[in-house]
Design an enzyme around this catalytic site. Structure first.
Site, short mmCIF file in Angstrom:
data_model
loop_
_atom_site.label_atom_id
_atom_site.label_comp_id
_atom_site.label_asym_id
_atom_site.label_seq_id
_atom_site.Cartn_x
_atom_site.Cartn_y
_atom_site.Cartn_z
N GLY A 294 -26.99 2.90 -32.46
CA GLY A 294 -26.52 1.84 -33.02
C GLY A 294 -26.31 2.18 -35.15
O GLY A 294 -26.60 1.59 -35.38
N LYS B 196 -12.21 5.21 -31.28
CA LYS B 196 -12.16 6.26 -30.56
C LYS B 196 -11.06 6.76 -29.98
O LYS B 196 -11.16 5.65 -28.39
CB LYS B 196 -13.77 6.37 -30.27
CG LYS B 196 -13.70 8.31 -30.93
CD LYS B 196 -15.28 8.72 -31.07
CE LYS B 196 -16.22 8.61 -29.45
NZ LYS B 196 -17.24 8.83 -30.43
#
Length: 196
Positions: free
Chosen positions: A49, A149
């Site tokens: 998070g 990513k």
């Protein structure tokens, strides 16, 4: 532990972020200024998070975040957040009412559970990126941006040519200083989604 790991790990604790990965997103945003006040953000692969925590600061109370992950979040109080625990490849998930509204930016820090087989991990990473692009096709506003990513490997250039280029005006490859030196991860910054 290597110094770079110690430094970013301790900085994350010191600044009250749930993981050192926050500094990767911070480096990207410091350079490209893509996350802004009032934005509606989709964060894929959001656990634990830290990207949610950083993003919530950037968008302020006027913005909102939809975060999705297989694992639960460990974020502190984030009032702008709507979290969905689930698999982004699940067709049911794409029907979720909150995922029917268009997004201003999509973030993805998703990565496969590494197997030790670099070729296989790279392939799965590219497959995850393809799933991210499907989300961008459906719910990212035109002319908006995507950060995802990917793992370096032999299929990366083909993926960029065949899947990223037709969808976005341009892209950049970015390797943050906060990425571990031995890591094969990099980030694809996709600018200005084209009308498909």
């Amino acid at each position: 532990m290597k110094k770079v790991q110690d430094y970013y790990f301790h900085q994350a604790k010191k600044q009250n972020y749930s993981a050192r990965s926050v500094f990767k997103l911070k480096e990207i945003n410091d350079k490209y200024h893509l996350i802004k006040k009032g934005m509606r953000v989709l964060d894929l692969g959001a656990s634990p998070g830290s990207w949610v925590e950083y993003t919530s600061e950037q968008i302020s109370s006027q913005g909102s975040i939809v975060a999705i992950d297989l694992k639960p979040l460990e974020t502190k109080n984030t009032p702008q957040l709507h979290f969905i625990q689930g698999n982004i490849t699940d067709p049911e998930l794409s029907n979720h009412p909150i995922l029917q509204e268009k997004m201003d930016i999509i973030l993805s820090d998703m990565a496969p559970n590494t197997s030790g087989n670099k070729g296989l991990d790279h392939q799965i990473s590219i497959e995850l990126c393809s799933e991210v692009l499907k989300y961008s096709d459906r719910i990212l506003k035109d002319n908006q941006n995507l950060i995802m990513k990917a793992f370096q490997g032999e299929d990366l250039q083909e993926f960029l040519n065949e899947e990223v280029k037709p969808r976005f005006q341009k892209y950049k490859i970015f390797k943050p200083k906060s990425s571990r030196k031995e890591s094969v991860e990099l980030f694809i910054i996709c600018f200005n989604k084209l009308s498909l």
